[in-house]
Design an enzyme around this catalytic site. Sequence first.
Site, PDB file in Angstrom:
ATOM      1  N   ASN A   1       0.878  -1.168   0.000  1.00 27.97           N
ATOM      2  CA  ASN A   1       0.000   0.000   0.000  1.00 27.97           C
ATOM      3  C   ASN A   1       0.914   1.216   0.000  1.00 27.97           C
ATOM      4  OD1 ASN A   1      -1.786   2.063   0.400  1.00 27.97           O
ATOM      5  ND2 ASN A   1      -2.402   1.439   2.473  1.00 27.97           N
TER       6      ASN A   1
ATOM      7  N   GLY B   1       2.904   2.385  10.616  1.00 30.20           N
ATOM      8  CA  GLY B   1       3.875   3.461  10.447  1.00 30.20           C
ATOM      9  C   GLY B   1       4.612   3.845  11.718  1.00 30.20           C
TER      10      GLY B   1
ATOM     11  N   SER C   1       3.759  -2.057  10.169  1.00 29.74           N
ATOM     12  CA  SER C   1       5.203  -2.157  10.357  1.00 29.74           C
ATOM     13  C   SER C   1       5.760  -3.538   9.989  1.00 29.74           C
ATOM     14  CB  SER C   1       5.602  -1.768  11.785  1.00 29.74           C
ATOM     15  OG  SER C   1       5.233  -0.424  12.056  1.00 29.74           O
TER      16      SER C   1
HETATM   17  P1  13P Z   1       3.310   0.427   7.485  1.00 27.67           P
HETATM   18  O1  13P Z   1       3.748  -0.870   6.892  1.00 27.67           O
HETATM   19  O2  13P Z   1       4.050   1.614   6.954  1.00 27.67           O
HETATM   20  O3  13P Z   1       3.247   0.362   8.980  1.00 27.67           O
HETATM   21  O4  13P Z   1       1.798   0.667   6.990  1.00 27.67           O
HETATM   22  C1  13P Z   1       0.899  -0.369   7.110  1.00 27.67           C
HETATM   23  C2  13P Z   1      -0.317  -0.029   6.354  1.00 27.67           C
HETATM   24  O5  13P Z   1      -1.075   0.850   6.740  1.00 27.67           O
HETATM   25  C3  13P Z   1      -0.593  -0.760   5.113  1.00 27.67           C
HETATM   26  O6  13P Z   1      -1.884  -0.514   4.666  1.00 27.67           O
END
Ligand code: 13P
Length: 247
Positions: free
Chosen positions: A6, A171, A211
């Site tokens: 994503n 994130g 993450s």
């Molecule tokens: P991260 O992998 O950056 O934590 O984001 C996860 C996410 O929201 C995927 O849709």
Amino acid sequence: MIVAGNWKMNKTPSEAVAFVKELIPRLAGAKSDVVVGVPFVALAGVVDALKGTNIKVAAQNLHFEAKGAYTGEVAADMLRDIGVEYVIIGHSERRQYFGETDVTVNKKVHTALAAKLIPIVCVGESLEEREQGVTPEVIRRQTKIALLGITQDALTASKLVIAYEPIWAIGTGKTATNEQANEVCHIIRELLAELYSKEAAAKVNIQYGGSVTAANAKELFAMPDINGGLVGGASLKAADFEVIANA
Ligand code: 13P
């Protein structure tokens, strides 16, 4: 198994095309299904660049109405027309910043299925909800409402995917432990068995997101109820996404 990137609001259309060209040889041998979720304006170019490869393309959203006076929105048919196959629905960022609710998520799932787009339906609890001990209730409510009115045949024929993404892990670099992630994916699986049947529940791919990195993907994806991942930040780097998609 299905691994989806994503990209969120990252990469211009030209950067997107250059990036997927870099991904093609790296992911050609992937044993799981591989999807990239790219911004609307990059979709057509990316679909074109990925023709004839094993990498599929997802939009990150769609509108629930088929067409009409909805300035700035994008309809399912428009996505289908350019060759998009998947659509991410109900990401926590859309729920948090753009007012999406369990009800709009359900409407969008119906719209996507009617257009033969494969939904990747996102659910996940906040840190506060986890600390209050209501994670199972939140996940069950979100999943149940997302799937209201979806028959077992539609569920299995569509290859609908559910992504469990705890908001506190998105994130933040704070990945759920393998056990925490699997526990909630298992709750989703049990709910599907309750709503439909054990057989149908076993066929649904349930992803973990939050993450996911090249370092932790293999262990997460080896958990019994986790069938791949929805990857944000690490999907923007070709070398990392390669490792994750092959994990
Ligand atoms: P991260 O992998 O950056 O934590 O984001 C996860 C996410 O929201 C995927 O849709």
